[in-house]
Enzyme design. Structure first.
Site: not given
Ligand code: BES
Ligand code: MN
Ligand code: ZN
Length: 504
Positions: A279, A353
């Site tokens: 990230k 997931r």
């Molecule tokens: N934990 C994150 C989701 C999240 C993002 C929660 C911002 C709270 C605030 C999750 O694991 C994630 O990174 N999801 C990705 C999925 C994508 C890569 C398909 C997302 O939402 O960007």
């Molecule tokens: Mn994630």
């Protein structure tokens, strides 16, 4: 803070602060407020008459009684229009009053729940007031050392009523609300705890401690056991971290022996860096909250036990840390999940997931009457609904309806997103059965579509709490930071369970 329920009249109470409510647009006070005002010689009524205090929602007025009544101060809080009164407004108003009292360094206050004629029952009013006060006063302070002495908490809160019948009802409601507020505070505590202090092993220990105190069984599958079972989706996510993953299993059996089991599944990512698909560093610190679903599940099981709810529960919390390293799983990898289905990794940041997939498969062992999962699953859900709402998706209309009802009662609102066939197309795999991302469009929904493949056809609802799990700005009774979202929703759902299932 200790909460007391006592027989007596607020107008005759020698409290530091007597809190009364006032409805907007009414010329005079009502209920306990009217009696206190009359005793004081009409102090509060005068201020209302001047137009300085209108009873606008959350408005606060502090008057020093100067001996006119035994209470040192009279604190009036605005409830808005009487016809607009809701439990949510009550929670917020009493939270604001308590926060104001704390800001004045007052260590004790009292109130009465006699609001005059309102459409809400006394037990609901009592629960809402106690929840509002307790949740509004919550602070996360264990790591503060420098200003430790300045942190003062309110020690005592007394609810007075003159009638024995009401007192009995209020006492029971205060006990219930206290258990629920304890659970929410616990969830907030462990979500607020930084990832170095709340590893998967730490999370498992929190669950074990609760089980020790309650009538709850706790089992934690370690890495070796998970390997034996073939939980390779969970193991894949955990691979990049030196912290071993934990599969936390909590069982509470308060229902009939052979009665239905409700499975609660909570995402327990103690830190989500994104892994190899790392990230951006900005706000990455917030990803310590990625176990908020797991925290809510542990807290809800604790509350169910303390409330002795007549339900059979299993709480499943897959816990892991998502980090990049030479041992980390990679984009392009194919993992064989516990269900036997294979998953192609598009991005290592869609890790929630994956760990949930194996936990959901584990849940199917119980042949559950309902599976509810809670997860900070997608940023897409926040884009779709904002950060105040829980995204709901699922396969069972009745279950969704029950969640919706609990949501409306608790103010932890849900909004449903569709799970139509087209979305399922987007997560079909190239070389494997499924892919772990369907891309940007409809990201919250394709994530849910993915989860649905692991629910074994059991009635299932998925709650995406990515938005409300962490507040950037405080709400009337939710300080900014970890909100503990989902705990009250789950507990309310469980309290309604038998009523809704009678004869079903
Ligand atoms: N934990 C994150 C989701 C999240 C993002 C929660 C911002 C709270 C605030 C999750 O694991 C994630 O990174 N999801 C990705 C999925 C994508 C890569 C398909 C997302 O939402 O960007
Ligand atoms: Mn994630
Ligand atoms: Zn995540």
């Amino acid at each position: 803070m200790k909460i007391h329920v006592k027989k007596g009249d607020l107008a005759e109470s020698a409290t530091e602060a007597a809190v009364v409510a006032h409805f907007e647009g009414e010329p005079g006070l009502d209920g306990a407020a009217a009696r206190l005002d009359k005793m004081s010689g009409g102090f509060i009524g005068d201020v209302i008459g001047q137009g300085d205090f209108t009873g606008r929602l959350y408005q606060i007025l502090v008057i020093y009684s100067r001996g006119s009544v035994p209470a040192k101060r009279m604190v009036a809080v605005g409830l808005g229009k009487r016809s607009d009164l809701t439990l949510e407004r009550l929670r917020g108003a009493f939270s604001k009053a308590a926060q104001h009292i704390r800001s004045l360094n007052i260590g004790e206050f009292a109130t009465s729940l006699d609001l005059g004629s309102v459409a809400l029952s006394i037990d609901r009013i009592a629960e809402a007031v106690v929840e509002g006060v307790r949740l509004g006063l919550y602070r996360f302070t264990p790591f503060k050392t420098a200003e430790r002495e300045q942190i003062r908490e309110i020690a005592n809160f007394t609810i007075l009523d003159t009638e024995n019948g009401a007192l009995k009802i209020i006492k029971a409601a205060v006990k219930t609300a206290g258990i629920i507020a304890d659970a929410v505070s616990f969830a907030r505590d462990i979500v607020s705890a930084p990832a170095n202090e709340m590893t998967p092993a730490d999370l498992a220990n929190e669950a074990r401690q609760i089980a020790r105190r309650e009538k709850i069984k706790c089992r934690v599958l370690d890495e070796r056991e998970m390997r034996g079972l073939g939980m390779n989706a969970l193991l894949g996510v955990a691979g990049g971290s030196n912290e071993p993953p934990q599969m936390i299993v909590l069982e509470y059996r308060g229902g009939e022996k052979a009665g239905p089991v409700i499975a609660l599944v909570g995402k327990g990512l103690t830190f989500d860096s994104g892994g190899i698909s790392i990230k951006p560093s900005e706000k990455m610190d917030l990803m310590k909250d990625d176990m908020a679903g797991g925290a809510a599940v542990i807290a809800a099981v604790q509350a169910a036990s303390q409330l002795a709810l007549p339900v059979n529960l299993v709480g499943l919390i897959p816990a892991a840390e998502n980090l990049p390293s030479g041992k980390a799983y990679k984009p392009g990898d194919i993992l064989k999940s516990f269900s036997g289905q294979t998953i192609e990794i598009v991005t290592t940041d869609a890790e929630g997931r994956l760990i949930l997939a194996d936990a959901l498969t584990y849940a199917c062992r119980y042949k559950p009457a309902a599976i509810i999962d809670l997860a900070t699953l997608t940023g897409a859900c926040v884009v779709a609904l904002g950060d105040n709402v829980i995204g709901m998706m699922g396969t069972d209309e009745k279950l969704k309806g029950e969640i919706r009802e609990a949501a409306d009662l608790t103010g932890e609102r849900v909004w449903e997103l569709p799970l139509w066939e087209e979305y399922h197309e987007l997560i079909k795999g190239e070389a494997a059965d499924y892919r772990n991302s369907g891309g940007k469009a409809g990201g919250a929904i394709t994530a849910a579509a993915f989860l649905s493949k692991f629910t074994g056809g059991y009635p299932w609802v998925h709650l995406d709490i990515a938005g409300p799990a962490w507040l950037m700005k405080e709400k009337p009774y939710i300080p900014k930071g970890a909100s503990g979202v989902g705990v009250r929703l789950l507990v309310q759902f469980l309290r309604n369970w038998n009523r809704d299932r009678k004869g079903a």
